[in-house]
Design a protein around this motif. Structure first.
Motif, short mmCIF file in Angstrom:
data_model
loop_
_atom_site.label_atom_id
_atom_site.label_comp_id
_atom_site.label_asym_id
_atom_site.label_seq_id
_atom_site.Cartn_x
_atom_site.Cartn_y
_atom_site.Cartn_z
N PRO A 111 0.80 -1.22 0.00
CA PRO A 111 0.00 0.00 0.00
C PRO A 111 0.83 1.28 0.00
CG PRO A 111 -0.15 -1.13 2.12
CD PRO A 111 0.56 -2.05 1.19
N ALA A 112 2.14 1.18 0.28
CA ALA A 112 2.96 2.39 0.33
C ALA A 112 3.52 2.77 -1.03
CB ALA A 112 4.11 2.18 1.31
N ILE A 113 3.50 1.85 -1.99
CA ILE A 113 4.17 2.09 -3.28
C ILE A 113 3.15 2.48 -4.35
CG2 ILE A 113 5.73 1.08 -4.98
CD1 ILE A 113 6.48 -0.99 -2.89
N PHE A 114 3.53 3.43 -5.22
CA PHE A 114 2.67 3.81 -6.34
C PHE A 114 2.82 2.79 -7.46
CE2 PHE A 114 3.11 7.93 -4.26
CZ PHE A 114 1.81 8.40 -4.31
N LEU A 115 2.29 1.59 -7.25
CA LEU A 115 2.46 0.53 -8.23
C LEU A 115 1.75 0.86 -9.54
CD1 LEU A 115 2.01 -2.61 -5.97
CD2 LEU A 115 4.11 -1.82 -7.02
N GLU A 116 0.62 1.59 -9.44
CA GLU A 116 -0.18 1.85 -10.63
C GLU A 116 0.52 2.80 -11.61
OE1 GLU A 116 -0.84 2.57 -7.55
OE2 GLU A 116 -1.27 4.70 -7.35
N LYS A 117 1.64 3.41 -11.18
CA LYS A 117 2.37 4.29 -12.10
C LYS A 117 3.23 3.53 -13.10
CE LYS A 117 2.89 8.59 -9.58
NZ LYS A 117 3.87 9.53 -9.00
N PHE A 118 3.49 2.26 -12.83
CA PHE A 118 4.41 1.52 -13.68
C PHE A 118 3.82 0.19 -14.14
CE2 PHE A 118 6.68 3.90 -10.40
CZ PHE A 118 7.22 4.88 -11.21
N PRO A 119 2.76 0.26 -14.98
CA PRO A 119 2.14 -0.99 -15.41
C PRO A 119 3.12 -1.86 -16.21
CG PRO A 119 1.34 0.87 -16.69
CD PRO A 119 2.13 1.44 -15.58
N ARG A 120 2.91 -3.15 -16.17
CA ARG A 120 3.69 -4.13 -16.92
C ARG A 120 5.14 -4.25 -16.49
NH1 ARG A 120 4.09 -2.29 -21.91
NH2 ARG A 120 3.37 -0.22 -21.35
N LEU A 129 7.01 6.00 4.05
CA LEU A 129 7.87 4.89 4.43
C LEU A 129 7.04 3.90 5.25
CD1 LEU A 129 11.10 6.78 5.51
CD2 LEU A 129 10.82 5.35 3.50
N VAL A 130 7.50 2.66 5.30
CA VAL A 130 6.83 1.67 6.15
C VAL A 130 7.82 1.30 7.24
CG1 VAL A 130 5.69 -0.57 6.23
CG2 VAL A 130 5.58 0.80 4.16
N VAL A 131 7.35 1.25 8.45
CA VAL A 131 8.23 0.89 9.55
C VAL A 131 7.48 -0.12 10.42
CG1 VAL A 131 7.52 3.04 10.69
CG2 VAL A 131 9.47 1.79 11.55
N ALA A 132 8.21 -1.14 10.87
CA ALA A 132 7.53 -2.20 11.63
C ALA A 132 8.24 -2.47 12.94
CB ALA A 132 7.50 -3.48 10.78
N MET A 142 2.54 3.06 8.66
CA MET A 142 2.98 4.18 7.83
C MET A 142 2.79 5.45 8.65
SD MET A 142 1.68 3.13 4.05
CE MET A 142 0.21 2.21 4.41
N PRO A 143 3.88 5.99 9.19
CA PRO A 143 3.77 7.01 10.24
C PRO A 143 3.10 8.32 9.82
CG PRO A 143 6.07 6.52 9.73
CD PRO A 143 5.26 5.62 8.90
#
Lengths: 230, 241
Positions: free
Chosen positions: B102-111, B149-152, B183-184
């Motif tokens: 959920p933190a990454i803009f995956l939809e910006k880089f199809p394929r 950022l994601v922090v755990a 995600m802070p």
């Protein structure tokens, strides 16, 4: 309202501004809040808030000039690696000046695997891979010179404001410098010595891209190097 | 497990984190990389991409494919671990992938695909959390656009006490363990698991403690990323002198 100072380092997720601003490069907007989406330096403009990224990769854009490497030859064109997540296609009709006949023409005679080309992107969107052309003046197969690779994030710095940096480099090193938007730069000069100097300067620019007074420092460095050679 | 002074096996207070050290850009062959030491944990993360998807048929038409491999080195634990991915490692790979997604803009880089490799060199409990934290750093280093950022960090219950950032012994001997990825800036939780048993009140306490821990680790994360820029700047200033 701004939450950082101009040119301060920001990390992804940092809240940069709130209010009536436009989200520029490497930022995103959620309602009226603008956040950073990459690591870099924040720049606040009149209207636009943007981040100058430290590291990026090349995403093709129509009209960009790029340097690519032929990776494969098909029956009606070539597959070109343009240092991006997407492979580019160069059709035979965009490379040859005469009508292309599939039975007679052997494409490897024009461009073969491993050849480098300077090309322009004529189409690209989310659904199709980029398509190149080499039919315009100045484009085509690269026959001489040396290649330097830098992060595409540094390309604007290498060109400089109103091309000041690149013009200075050309003048001082006496080399022809061709910059691909994808982070690949071709240098061809009167001697390997000149080319070496240009490569050194470009690597220094990429390394120190975020500092001020860079053009002057690079000029000084080149002059000093040239002086030592004589 | 908790001594008469209220200290834990390694001498920490219940709400104290282990010592944390992070570094960004440690591998030159990867597009982005990071390294973390959290107590005795030592974990490397590398990110490649966005790049072409291999095998081709896995490519998604509308967004990037995120792949993640969590792997423990054979020498990372006391008894040699077989290098083949175990059931546990496959599960953790999936869990970490879903925590980062959920933190990454995956939809910006199809394929395309973004590949994350998390290599545990030395394990001492809480590697899924440290792995998530370090993978987020490597993604930011690679220049992948992210919402945050994601922090755990984990919290849990040991000897009836709610404690932060459990180590291996506390994880095994304790009553419960609650790993949280957070995600802070957005204030969103992207991973929440629980192992063991807690009352609702204890669970709420653990969750809040874990989120507090996340916020502390987040500061280290930001510092590590900024250090990358500072080193470049210092080198330049050194040359100028």
């Amino acid at each position: 309202m701004f939450f950082f100072e101009n040119r301060q380092v920001v990390t992804p997720g940092d809240l940069l501004a709130e209010g009536d601003y436009v989200a520029g490069n490497n930022t995103y907007k959620d309602e009226s809040r603008i956040y950073a989406s990459r690591l870099g330096l924040v720049e606040y403009g009149e209207k636009v808030v943007q981040v100058v990224a430290l590291n990026t990769f090349y995403i093709p854009s129509v009209g960009d000039q790029v340097i690519g490497k032929i990776e494969d030859v098909n029956i009606n064109g070539w597959v070109v690696n343009i240092n991006s997540p997407y492979k580019a296609a160069l059709r035979a009709s965009e490379a040859l000046n005469k009508p292309f006949r599939q039975q007679k023409d052997d494409l490897t005679r024009f461009l073969d695997v491993g050849d480098l080309i300077f090309a322009k992107i004529i189409s690209f969107d989310r659904t199709i891979d980029p398509v190149l052309t080499i039919k315009e003046p100045g484009l085509g197969k690269i026959t001489q010179g040396q290649i330097v690779k830098v992060s595409p994030a540094k390309i604007p710095r290498i060109i400089g404001r109103k091309a000041s940096m690149i013009n200075m480099l050309k003048k001082e090193t006496e080399c022809k410098i061709t910059v691909g938007q994808n982070g690949i730069i071709l240098i061809s000069g009167p001697s390997p010595e000149h080319e070496r100097l240009a490569i050194m300067a470009i690597e220094k620019i990429a390394q120190e891209a975020h500092t001020s007074g860079l053009t002057d420092r690079i000029t000084e460095m080149i002059r000093k190097e040239k002086g030592e050679k004589k | 497990m908790i001594n008469e002074n209220g200290l834990r096996v390694d001498g920490r207070k219940p709400n104290e984190l282990r010592l944390i050290k992070m570094e960004v850009g440690v591998l030159s062959n990867a597009d982005g990389s990071a390294y973390i030491e959290q107590g005795k944990n030592k974990i490397l993360a590398a990110v490649y991409g966005p790049r072409e998807v291999h095998p081709r048929h896995l490519a998604l038409p509308d967004r990037a494919l995120l792949r993640c491999r969590y792997h423990m080195a054979p020498f990372s634990v006391e008894e040699r671990k077989s290098p083949a991915p175990s059931r546990r490692e496959i599960e953790l790979s999936k869990v970490i992938k879903e925590a980062l997604e959920p933190a990454i803009f995956l939809e910006k880089f199809p394929r395309t695909s973004i590949d994350i490799f998390i290599e545990v060199l030395q394990a001492d409990g809480g590697t899924r959390c440290a792995g998530t934290t370090v993978a987020a750093l490597a993604l930011a280093d690679a220049g992948v656009p992210m919402r945050d950022l994601v922090v755990a960090c984990a919290a849990g219950k040991v000897d009836g006490v709610i404690v932060l950032d459990l180590n291996d012994i506390e994880d095994k001997e304790g009553e419960a363990d609650v790993p949280v990825a957070y995600m802070p800036n957005l204030g969103l939780i992207s991973l929440l698991q629980m192992d063991g048993s807690l009352t609702i009140e204890e669970f709420n306490q653990s969750l809040n403690l874990a989120m507090d821990g996340c916020k502390q680790i987040y500061k280290f994360q930001k510092e590590a990323l900024k250090a990358r820029y500072v080193t470049i700047k210092e080198e330049v200033e050194e040359c100028l002198r």
